[in-house]
Design an enzyme around this catalytic site. Structure first.
Site, PDB file in Angstrom:
ATOM      1  N   CYS A 148      -5.323 -17.841  20.280  1.00  0.00           N
ATOM      2  CA  CYS A 148      -5.251 -16.377  20.371  1.00  0.00           C
ATOM      3  C   CYS A 148      -4.461 -15.876  21.568  1.00  0.00           C
ATOM      4  O   CYS A 148      -3.870 -14.801  21.518  1.00  0.00           O
ATOM      5  CB  CYS A 148      -6.650 -15.777  20.371  1.00  0.00           C
ATOM      6  SG  CYS A 148      -7.718 -16.382  21.685  1.00  0.00           S
ATOM      7  N   HIS A 240      -6.093  -9.325  24.151  1.00  0.00           N
ATOM      8  CA  HIS A 240      -5.714 -10.128  25.313  1.00  0.00           C
ATOM      9  C   HIS A 240      -4.476  -9.505  25.972  1.00  0.00           C
ATOM     10  O   HIS A 240      -3.463  -9.272  25.314  1.00  0.00           O
ATOM     11  CB  HIS A 240      -5.375 -11.560  24.888  1.00  0.00           C
ATOM     12  CG  HIS A 240      -6.558 -12.377  24.465  1.00  0.00           C
ATOM     13  ND1 HIS A 240      -7.855 -11.941  24.547  1.00  0.00           N
ATOM     14  CD2 HIS A 240      -6.632 -13.645  23.943  1.00  0.00           C
ATOM     15  CE1 HIS A 240      -8.679 -12.896  24.110  1.00  0.00           C
ATOM     16  NE2 HIS A 240      -7.972 -13.921  23.730  1.00  0.00           N
TER      17      HIS A 240
END
Lengths: 345, 345, 345, 345
Positions: A148, A240
């Protein structure tokens, strides 16, 4: 007629995202959900502790949960949200049994005959599937998407390749959802930063070179640059954020870099339902991208880039992507769409 | 007999920290507090909106708040918690009037005849005070401490200087208290990261070179390395966390780097009440330092360092310091203690 | 000479608080720590994942961890931070073997011969110990403290008893530490409120009546009022905040209520090391008490009360206490101190 | 053909929600935006600091910002997101000039000839408009919606009226967005609860009685029950959570109460674009509703109710509503839709 698909490991955070994305998918029909033995035999709606802020889709509620084994699952494609250790063991069985395994797990990403893909970046790597089938004598195959935190970085590096990337420094500020629902205790992260995520820096430092590498028909030659990562957990739910420095052999002007980002596109993903209109969105405000405001851009599939600045060796910027959509479930779904477009139609 | 001290700009977040640190100081006696005109004439206890989790000290409650002008203030040392714009105008007046101005403001940090100090790092720079007084014909003088995010980095770089620092990449994850009490709205930062702090990267990229520079008796020759910074705000109350890469000409082993950190000390600060036992504390756990757990180390005056790792060009690590103690009020108090030890006793 | 004490269940969040409080205790000497079988035999410093923002005390580091059984433990008093289910089984064994068991667990709180104590509120209930010993033929005994959310309420109700309490409505906003370190996932509570805490409302609705009841030498007659509770988890690290309505037979003026709070004291706790100077602190600011600012009042042992207002049936106010100090470890230590003062000296 | 509408005070948090809701409204066409003098004359897209996690609609970007005065605004309806003090002065001018003023401000809510409305609850109160016009000789009129914390409570009380409400205790846990973008500093609320919101309890204790009162053709006779409120701010972005106790003359079974909630509907809002399918959604899980998971139910217009329990005097439950949609901008838009349906078509 829609293609039947299943989700392996359907109860966790990424499993739930798969269900959300597949429930109204125009090509795929959600028809199998697997979980641990003790849940098998029950309706998904009964056993799931649903935790997304969209409701559990009606399509999924009534599906009977199966154990994670190929003979039970009636589908053409299975999406794997399994933990790496289980994936390592189970995914080959599904591939052997003829399934397309579109996996979000880390177990096979770095195998030389397994494509590690971001469809807009390296669609041609799908060719590894033929190598894989031959190597392993499988009817099906495994295709994987990156970790990710890698995905926002690798996608944003692609349009910069032409400037001659020498090396990358990256510091991440990662959302708690990246660790799964029970992964980060509130006592660990409230009013805090944890400057460590197990095995994350290793992934950041190896996966992008494979993704950005050249496929010669039989194998991928990794891109030749080094990544040094410093990974941190912050009190953010999803998204993120990454501070990236790219040192370059050529020295483009900032406007050229900005152009490279905004003009980046990939014809191969045209028509794929999960492909966002813009893979990379450039934010020109002085304080963007921000996870709360930008993670849902392109339905969570666009990577947002901002604060493009020069430094001695090249450029630095901020990249941001939704870690459980573009960085996990959405990535696998897009991979499967590309596969399906190329192989089945 | 204790030395009378005052705090300029005593109502803000840093001003309150000054009061906390000075209330029980063994050398200094808090005797003057200044604020804006409309507060002048009232008791501090009446006008202060006290927001620290320690109580407002009784010593401060009854002090009558003064306007910020030298003729009103009866003290030998004044600590400046003023905003840069006001500091620019007011601090010289205090210096001219004979005060030692120990300033946390950014206004004069980079002036060539003003010491920018971390007592454990460059105590000899205090010699600039003589140059300053001569240049400016002041009875008093201004001494400054670095920006709150610079201090953890610069302090941790000092023991690495011997390895030949070529350059630094640093990504910060900074606490909201760094922006002052009203500086960051909760709607801006809850569940979010803001990858921008006005003027912060500029300070990160210039101040350390002066601090780590050589003083030849008349001026400071800046240290010769480049810093590239990427500054971020995170939902943390106190404590700036920094991911730092240091590229080096020499290539020490990790154990040598660790040793350099743990053995770092400075004899000149011996006996200073605010100097921590260890300026740098090395944490060997895999996931430390963390702001909530480590910001108060050494009563907020120690910088914690951890996750020391190699990379191609040198070492990377995490540094963390309490931004309003070591990074602001405590830094100024320590500066004043050093000055007092050298000049007055 | 100090009394030897042990902590049962020393690795969890409350266990760590016990160690913090006992490490420098003037009467007690920390000499035994117990944990699960797999930790037994190792040094506490090796197995503890220490998570408080004060360092693990040196006294505890070298202690060898024991299994939780009476024959292994060399101490006079054991403090129990065990989960209720284990406490139910283990605590009687320790009591039978002659230990004073000062328990924070819920297992025996409501037993008719076990004192449920807040030393400033019902010190005479300690007399139940004699009843208990006779009933159960134990050499030692069990004394308990209330649930972490009960304690702030019950302590603040005590001085209001004279106004004739008819009933109480209470809505809590409880810190995550109340659930133990892994108790609340960050994905569950970031940007969120959870309006449910398992078994908490039941405790809130029964324990206070016992604490505020009358001990007649053989049993406690519960106080005669009803409590209706609504318990909520909020994203706060430590400190339970409670909105309390108290309906009353008599109708005191607000100043009388305020006086009752501020003048409340208890001579029996005089000289106990853990007793705070003021059990109840009244905050007169319009927006206090607040957990971040007031939880540490009286070293975490004072309950702060504010916003005292009238309503049709009586008064409403906000009460706040530190849930792992006054509401858990500190409460048990204070209980043991009272016991020791009465029985051993 | 769509009706032209404007937003007064278009730059703040509620103003932005209005723009979001009106941009794609089927009946209304966003044609005027007002702000302070210094923004007037510029394009909205240039001056707005857009902070919602949906993008600034293109419709709004190019609109020229106007000063807040009736002669400048070309529209039939204006939505007021003005602060109370400005609303007090300006809204009558718009009403006098013939506009329908659908106001979220508190200035005129409690005036006897101004309807305070929740369309599903008291649609007949719209009749007050005629009284108002006659009283005040206005061509237009002012209609208002309740305070953001009142709306979830009042809506949930409506179906309980038949059980004979005697009184209400309510403790709120309110989101920071309720105070406007700069309303709550992050240093005030991180890891904290603030048990006070200026003037909020007064609103909670008076508005519901008017909303639930009887309109006799000329005036509203307030409902006859008392509300006692305790209002708290918690670190949540959007969504007010409320712990409610309702004492009742009749004592319904819990199933009857649940039924009353689930079956609640109002025919008068049929066909209104902003009316949610269900005004009240009952959650049967033990730990719902929760703001992060339930605030967006019914596009932010449904109130979620859960944890319905008995207590001595009646029932207690948790209610939750989106404070800037159902509790502010959405409420005003729904009011205007009802008005338009009744008066213009």
């Amino acid at each position: 007629m829609r293609i039947k698909v299943g989700v392996l490991g359907a109860t966790g955070a990424v499993g739930q995202r798969f269900i959300q994305l597949l429930a109204e998918h125009p090509w795929f029909e959600l028809s199998a959900l697997t979980a641990s033995e003790r849940s098998a035999g029950k309706k998904y709606g009964e056993i799931a502790r649903w935790r997304l802020d969209v409701s559990l889709p009606d399509e999924a509620k009534g599906i009977e949960v199966l154990p994670t084994s190929p003979e039970k699952v009636d589908a053409d494609i299975v999406f794997s949200a399994l933990p790496a250790a289980i994936a390592k063991e189970v995914e080959p069985k599904f591939a052997e049994a003829g399934f397309l395994v579109a996996s979000n797990a880390g177990a096979y990403r770095m195998e030389s005959d397994v494509p590690l893909m971001i469809p807009e970046v390296n669609p041609d790597h799908l060719g590894l599937v033929e190598v894989q089938k031959e190597n392993r004598h499988w009817d099906g195959c495994i295709i994987t998407n990156p970790n990710c935190s890698v995905i926002a970085m690798a996608l944003s590096l692609k349009p910069l390749m032409k400037f001659g990337i020498k090396g990358v420094h990256v510091a991440t500020m990662q959302a708690v959802s990246g660790a799964g629902y029970e992964g980060v205790a509130s006592m660990a992260i409230l009013d805090n930063v944890i400057p460590y995520i197990a095995k994350e820096e290793e992934k950041m430092e190896t996966e992008a070179q494979k993704i950005l590498g050249k496929f010669d028909g039989t194998k991928v030659k990794n891109a030749d640059f080094e990544v040094s990562a410093s990974c941190n957990r912050v009190p953010v739910m999803d998204g993120h954020t990454e501070a990236i420095w790219v040192s370059m052999r050529n020295r483009p002007r900032l406007s050229e870099v900005r152009d490279a980002f905004t003009k980046f596109k990939c014809d191969e993903v045209k028509g794929l339902p999960t492909a966002p209109k813009k893979p990379i969105i450039v934010r020109d405000e002085e304080d963007r991208p921000q996870p709360r405001l930008d993670r849902d851009a392109g339905k969570g599939m666009s990577v947002s880039v901002g604060r493009i600045r020069e430094y001695t060796d090249g450029v630095k910027y901020i990249a941001l992507g939704h870690n459980t959509i573009r960085g996990a479930a959405g990535a696998s779904v897009l991979n499967a769409e590309l596969f399906y477009k190329k192989h089945k139609r």
